[in-house]
Design an enzyme around this catalytic site. Structure first.
Site: not given
Ligand code: NAP
Length: 297
Positions: A50, A94, A117
């Site tokens: 990422k 994460q 997200d």
């Protein structure tokens, strides 16, 4: 007759190129912060890729790596600081987090305007209400892949197997937003095979290796495989493993019009959509116009 393999890598490369072109037109540089807690090897690989993709798209990447023994209070303080930092446009925590930390408590301190997200309650609420907002990356990737095969999803029968907060539920809502008729199947669904055979578009987000067989698929359907399952691969040598999807690809491709493989389908789309969300978040928060390459989608 065999169907097409949907090239997620190529489609994701196009999204990433659009993001990079959009970034060049912005009056400032968006920044994405990724917070990794613990030493899960798969998460380390995701976070590294990422960061690399963020920089390749011309954005600033901030990586925060914390030890597995970080307390919930410490992690919340770090995420809260990112939420308050005016120079940060997107925050990604994460997952999964170490067992002693509540994911819900941590996600709750992400500024919804930076929720790239799409996992906070505010983002989920906007999705349900049909209001503009940041959408979860993997489900958006599923819709983009399906639309490369069938640009107008109006009236399509979509079956989503899986009802997780991360994938199944938001995917169902996003297909509904496209005017598809959506069925959500899960572990309690009766006669799953027959339910799947009714699908024009079948999305598998289960986490069970190659569960969806060729005879579950309606001839000519589009199949989107979200699953990523690590299984033993004795053909590669002792103790070796490989990744497979939730769909038995070799059987599915004999029946379907098109199948997204796993790996190489939804996975690359997730990162591409994360970069896209970072630009959209920066524009919304800083009052910038969304540049043309991203404005349409
Ligand atoms: P999850 O939270 O474990 O949810 C799995 C869903 O599948 C649940 O709703 C469960 O039903 C359902 N299910 C389990 N067994 C079933 C069965 N035998 N028949 C029908 N439904 C069944 O998983 P997730 O986070 O949604 O992830 C799903 C898969 O996608 C995993 O393989 C994951 O690694 C992969 N994934 C990939 C990406 C990517 O970027 N490519 C991103 C995220 C996830 P119940 O609700 O009834 O238990």
């Amino acid at each position: 007759m065999t169907g097409r393999s949907i090239d997620g890598k190529a489609i994701a490369a196009k999204v990433r190129a659009d993001v990079a072109a959009a970034v060049k037109q912005l009056p400032g540089q968006p920044a994405l912060a990724v917070v990794l807690t613990g030493d899960d090897p798969a998460s380390q690989v995701y976070v590294a890729s990422k960061g690399k993709a963020t920089i390749e798209a011309g954005m600033r990447s901030v990586e925060i790596r914390l030890p597995a023994e970080t307390t919930e209070a410490d992690l919340i303080a770090r995420v809260d600081a990112l939420s308050r930092d005016p120079d940060i446009d997107g925050i990604l925590v994460q997952l999964p987090l170490p067992k002693h930390i509540s994911e819900a408590n941590v996600l709750a301190v992400i500024d919804p305007l930076k929720d790239v997200d799409g996992l906070t309650e505010a983002s989920a609420g906007k999705l349900v209400l049909g209001k503009p907002g940041l959408r979860p990356c993997t489900p958006v990737g599923c819709v983009i892949l399906a639309k490369t095969e069938r640009p107008d999803l109006t009236g399509a029968n979509v079956v989503v197997i899986g009802r997780s907060i991360l994938v199944g539920k938001p995917a169902a809502l996003l297909f509904l937003e496209q005017n598809a008729s959506v069925t959500i199947a899960h572990s309690k669904t009766r006669d799953l095979k027959m339910v799947c055979r009714g699908a024009d578009i079948l999305v598998a987000a289960v986490g069970r290796p190659e569960m969806v067989r060729g005879d579950w698929i309606r001839p000519g359907a589009i199949v989107i495989d979200v699953g990523t399952n690590r299984v033993p691969a004795p053909e590669k040598g002792d103790g070796k493993t490989k990744l497979v999807g939730d769909v038995h690809f070799a059987e599915a491709i004999q029946v379907a019009a098109a199948v997204s493989p796993s790996p190489g389908g939804v996975g690359p789309m997730t990162i591409a959509c994360l970069l896209r969300n970072t630009v959209l978040a920066a524009c919304a928060r800083r009052g910038w116009a969304v540049p043309e390459p991203l404005a349409a989608g």
